[in-house]
Structure formats: C-alpha cells, structure tokens
Design a protein around this motif. Structure first.
Motif, mmCIF file in Angstrom:
data_model
loop_
_atom_site.group_PDB
_atom_site.id
_atom_site.type_symbol
_atom_site.label_atom_id
_atom_site.label_comp_id
_atom_site.label_asym_id
_atom_site.label_seq_id
_atom_site.Cartn_x
_atom_site.Cartn_y
_atom_site.Cartn_z
ATOM 1 N N PHE A 102 29.504 52.504 35.065
ATOM 2 C CA PHE A 102 28.433 52.021 34.190
ATOM 3 C C PHE A 102 28.008 50.606 34.583
ATOM 4 O O PHE A 102 26.808 50.297 34.624
ATOM 5 N N SER A 103 28.970 49.749 34.903
ATOM 6 C CA SER A 103 28.649 48.375 35.290
ATOM 7 C C SER A 103 27.844 48.340 36.577
ATOM 8 O O SER A 103 26.884 47.570 36.704
ATOM 9 N N LEU A 104 28.218 49.180 37.537
ATOM 10 C CA LEU A 104 27.483 49.232 38.800
ATOM 11 C C LEU A 104 26.073 49.765 38.595
ATOM 12 O O LEU A 104 25.113 49.270 39.194
ATOM 13 N N TRP A 105 25.928 50.779 37.742
ATOM 14 C CA TRP A 105 24.604 51.341 37.463
ATOM 15 C C TRP A 105 23.700 50.314 36.796
ATOM 16 O O TRP A 105 22.543 50.121 37.203
ATOM 17 N N VAL A 106 24.204 49.630 35.783
ATOM 18 C CA VAL A 106 23.410 48.608 35.092
ATOM 19 C C VAL A 106 23.055 47.470 36.044
ATOM 20 O O VAL A 106 21.908 47.000 36.079
ATOM 21 N N SER A 107 24.021 47.031 36.833
ATOM 22 C CA SER A 107 23.780 45.925 37.764
ATOM 23 C C SER A 107 22.722 46.294 38.800
ATOM 24 O O SER A 107 21.849 45.470 39.123
ATOM 25 N N SER A 108 22.776 47.525 39.302
ATOM 26 C CA SER A 108 21.767 47.971 40.277
ATOM 27 C C SER A 108 20.380 48.022 39.654
ATOM 28 O O SER A 108 19.370 47.798 40.336
ATOM 29 N N ALA A 109 20.331 48.318 38.352
ATOM 30 C CA ALA A 109 19.038 48.423 37.670
ATOM 31 C C ALA A 109 18.430 47.058 37.361
ATOM 32 O O ALA A 109 17.199 46.913 37.369
ATOM 33 N N ILE A 110 19.259 46.049 37.087
ATOM 34 C CA ILE A 110 18.729 44.754 36.642
ATOM 35 C C ILE A 110 18.689 43.701 37.740
ATOM 36 O O ILE A 110 18.050 42.666 37.562
ATOM 37 N N VAL A 111 19.336 43.960 38.886
ATOM 38 C CA VAL A 111 19.432 42.909 39.900
ATOM 39 C C VAL A 111 18.073 42.592 40.516
ATOM 40 O O VAL A 111 17.835 41.447 40.937
ATOM 41 N N SER A 186 34.455 45.712 27.741
ATOM 42 C CA SER A 186 34.981 45.578 29.103
ATOM 43 C C SER A 186 33.913 45.507 30.178
ATOM 44 O O SER A 186 34.217 45.136 31.315
ATOM 45 N N VAL A 187 32.671 45.878 29.864
ATOM 46 C CA VAL A 187 31.647 45.975 30.904
ATOM 47 C C VAL A 187 30.973 44.639 31.211
ATOM 48 O O VAL A 187 30.295 44.514 32.238
ATOM 49 N N GLY A 188 31.143 43.644 30.364
ATOM 50 C CA GLY A 188 30.426 42.388 30.552
ATOM 51 C C GLY A 188 30.758 41.684 31.854
ATOM 52 O O GLY A 188 29.862 41.352 32.649
ATOM 53 N N GLN A 189 32.043 41.444 32.082
ATOM 54 C CA GLN A 189 32.438 40.735 33.305
ATOM 55 C C GLN A 189 32.114 41.524 34.571
ATOM 56 O O GLN A 189 31.575 40.949 35.530
ATOM 57 N N PRO A 190 32.400 42.845 34.643
ATOM 58 C CA PRO A 190 32.003 43.592 35.845
ATOM 59 C C PRO A 190 30.509 43.548 36.130
ATOM 60 O O PRO A 190 30.102 43.484 37.295
ATOM 61 N N ILE A 191 29.666 43.584 35.106
ATOM 62 C CA ILE A 191 28.215 43.524 35.328
ATOM 63 C C ILE A 191 27.832 42.192 35.952
ATOM 64 O O ILE A 191 27.055 42.136 36.918
ATOM 65 N N ALA A 227 29.385 46.330 51.299
ATOM 66 C CA ALA A 227 29.318 44.886 51.076
ATOM 67 C C ALA A 227 29.963 44.471 49.755
ATOM 68 O O ALA A 227 30.472 43.342 49.641
ATOM 69 N N ILE A 228 29.922 45.361 48.756
ATOM 70 C CA ILE A 228 30.477 45.005 47.437
ATOM 71 C C ILE A 228 31.866 45.596 47.218
ATOM 72 O O ILE A 228 32.389 45.530 46.099
ATOM 73 N N MET A 229 32.482 46.148 48.255
ATOM 74 C CA MET A 229 33.810 46.726 48.106
ATOM 75 C C MET A 229 34.853 45.720 47.621
ATOM 76 O O MET A 229 35.687 46.045 46.765
ATOM 77 N N PRO A 230 34.888 44.477 48.152
ATOM 78 C CA PRO A 230 35.875 43.506 47.619
ATOM 79 C C PRO A 230 35.697 43.262 46.122
ATOM 80 O O PRO A 230 36.685 43.158 45.391
ATOM 81 N N THR A 231 34.440 43.175 45.679
ATOM 82 C CA THR A 231 34.180 42.998 44.240
ATOM 83 C C THR A 231 34.640 44.217 43.453
ATOM 84 O O THR A 231 35.237 44.092 42.377
ATOM 85 N N THR A 232 34.373 45.400 43.990
ATOM 86 C CA THR A 232 34.801 46.633 43.324
ATOM 87 C C THR A 232 36.314 46.703 43.214
ATOM 88 O O THR A 232 36.859 47.095 42.170
ATOM 89 N N LEU A 233 37.019 46.317 44.272
ATOM 90 C CA LEU A 233 38.478 46.325 44.246
ATOM 91 C C LEU A 233 39.000 45.380 43.174
ATOM 92 O O LEU A 233 39.914 45.729 42.407
ATOM 93 N N TYR A 234 38.429 44.183 43.094
ATOM 94 C CA TYR A 234 38.845 43.224 42.066
ATOM 95 C C TYR A 234 38.604 43.784 40.664
ATOM 96 O O TYR A 234 39.474 43.696 39.785
ATOM 97 N N ILE A 235 37.437 44.376 40.448
ATOM 98 C CA ILE A 235 37.105 44.938 39.135
ATOM 99 C C ILE A 235 38.050 46.074 38.782
ATOM 100 O O ILE A 235 38.511 46.198 37.635
ATOM 101 N N LEU A 236 38.358 46.939 39.750
ATOM 102 C CA LEU A 236 39.279 48.044 39.506
ATOM 103 C C LEU A 236 40.648 47.540 39.066
ATOM 104 O O LEU A 236 41.230 48.032 38.093
ATOM 105 N N VAL A 237 41.175 46.555 39.785
ATOM 106 C CA VAL A 237 42.514 46.045 39.479
ATOM 107 C C VAL A 237 42.530 45.377 38.106
ATOM 108 O O VAL A 237 43.410 45.650 37.270
#
Length: 308
Positions: A102-111, A186-191, A227-237
């Motif tokens: 959900f965070s990735l979808w929202v971020s892709s829509a608003i970026v 929980s979605v605020g920081q990942p977005i 390109a966003i894999m490091p960010t995704t890994l951090y968010i997952l952990v």
C-alpha cells in the motif's frame, strides 16, 4: 653506469601533533561516554539479565531458584503462549506485506504530483505516526463502539449488517480490528521513505526507456524497483519488528480478550511478568521473541542482498 638508489626518509611526527591527536581522541570518547553508559546500563545489561533470569524461577518476595530449561519447556506446552504466538504471526503476515504494498502504491501515485500536493499527502499519511498512541486508540475505540460507533452506524445504514456488532468483544472480529488500526498507523513512515526513494531515481534512464517503447510497468520493474530495493529492505525489517512488538493497541483496547483471542507475545510477556510476577517465565518469552525476530531479519537481509 650509475645506479641511483632510492631511499625513503621517515619524517617523524612532531610530538605536539601526536599530543593534539591524543587530546582530540580523549575528548571524543568523553563526549561519547554518557551515551555509552546509557547504552550499556539500559540496553546491554538488561538484555544479559533477561537471558540469565530466563533460567530461573524468579518472582517477588523470595530468592530466585535455578530451573534450567524448565521455563522454555513450559512455553511450548502453554496453550495461551502458543495462541499468542499464532496471533503475532497472523499480525506480521498480514500487516507487513499490506503495509509495504500500500505504501509503495500510494508513493508511486503521489510522487509525480505538484510539490505542494505531494507534501500534503505525506503530512496526511504521517499524521497518525506523530499522534500519541493513546489518542489514536481512543478515537478507534469510539469508532468500534458497539452502541454508537461509526462502523455500526455505516453498516446498518448501508444494509451490510442487521444489528450492532461488538467489534472488540467478538472473537471473530477483534484481531482483525487490531490489524486494521495497526495498518493505518504503520503506513506513514514507509510512504515518506518511498516518496524520497522514488524521487531519487534517475529520470533520464526512465525517459530513455520510455522512448524505446517501455511501458510504465516495465520502467517500474526494471529501473525503479532495483533502485528502491535498499529502502524496501529497511521498511520490511522495521515493519516486521514493529508488528512483532505490537503491545499498546492490545493493552488499551482489549487486554488480550475476548478469551485470549487478541493476545500477542509482547502483551503476554507484560501480563506474565507484571501481573503474575513470573519474571523468569516472562524473560524466557522475551528471549524466544528476540530469536524469532533475529532469524526473520537475517533472512530478509540475505534475500535483499541477493536481489541487489
């Protein structure tokens, strides 16, 4: 023939320079000392004490009794603990992928929106993060109220339900209600992180791919996603750890009820240690929880490094 031998000349460092470096090093460690003392006293020492105490029958008003692995054996025969473990894994399995997707979808829509609109959406989604957990919980408790809550009102108005539902008092719905609240907080920081990561993707590469006929999905999957894999890994952990440590919502809304249907490991640790005063047994749960989180985090890091 004339042979020239190259000789190295050692230049001695002035004593004054060495003394200055030594003074700066000492000053640096002195600045670090308060934080180091705090870290050792309030992080490392309690961790060691937790592991040690887990091998004892430790409670109030009497000396600790060494019991070896008895606490750990009791854990896996404790139906309440196994139920709490199951509920915790359900929360993690549902909340982590949903939060990330959900965070990735929202971020892709608003970026790609105008800067003011992107900032507005980031503030809206980040607001529950900076709002106190007690205040958020009170609002959700009112919304779930089985007499005048907004969910019952909307459900009856739209014809979805015939009578009021006790959302937090019904075993069928209580855990789902907790997960819904956890998702919204929980979605605020990942977005925010995803918007920043997507904004740092080299747009010239994306434009070149689009010129070559790449679709939006291909541009995302082949260019933006790596390109966003490091960010995704951090968010997952971080999201996994936060989901395993779900406590405040349980404590303020259901206290593990009804009939232990919303117990989590963190809440059961609190209940065992501070209401039943079984500190050794509670610490054994804490050790098991730490091991589970460490194993899952290691797996996530390994999977992320392989994808990189």
């Amino acid at each position: 023939m004339i042979f020239l031998a190259a000789t190295t000349v050692k230049v001695k460092e002035p004593k004054r320079s060495r003394a200055l470096v030594r003074q700066e090093t000492i000053a640096s460690y002195l600045f670090l000392l308060p934080s180091l003392i705090f870290f050792l006293g309030f992080v490392i020492y309690p961790m060691i004490l937790c592991v040690v105490t887990s091998f004892f029958d430790s409670t109030m008003n009497r000396a600790d009794v060494f019991v070896g692995l008895a606490n750990y054996k009791e854990l896996f025969a404790d139906k309440i603990f196994l139920g709490a473990l199951k509920n915790t894994f359900i929360i993690v399995i549902v909340s982590v992928p949903v939060t990330c997707a959900f965070s990735l979808w929202v971020s892709s829509a608003i970026v790609d929106l105008p800067e003011w609109a992107t900032s507005l959406f980031r503030c809206v989604f980040y607001l529950p993060v900076v709002t106190g957990s007690v205040a958020v919980t009170v609002v959700w408790k009112w919304m779930y109220n089985n007499y005048y809550g907004i969910f019952n009102y909307l459900g009856k108005t739209l014809g979805l339900i015939d009578k009021n539902i006790n959302w937090l008092g019904d075993e069928r719905f209580a855990l789902g209600c907790i997960i819904l609240i956890l998702l919204t907080t929980s979605v605020g920081q990942p977005i925010v992180l995803y918007v920043s990561a997507l904004g740092n993707v080299d747009q010239s590469i994306v434009e070149a791919a689009e010129v070559d006929g790449a679709t939006d999905f291909q541009c995302f999957w082949k260019i933006k996603w790596p390109a966003i894999m490091p960010t995704t890994l951090y968010i997952l952990v971080i999201t996994t750890i936060n989901s395993f440590q779900c406590f405040a919502l349980i404590q303020l809304l259901t206290s593990g009820g009804p009939n232990h249907s919303t117990d989590t490991i963190m809440y059961y640790i609190y209940y065992t240690a501070f209401k039943l005063y079984r500190y050794g047994y509670g610490n054994a749960m804490g050790v098991v929880l730490a091991i589970i989180i460490a194993i899952l985090s290691a797996i996530q890091f390994k999977a992320g490094n392989q994808n990189n």
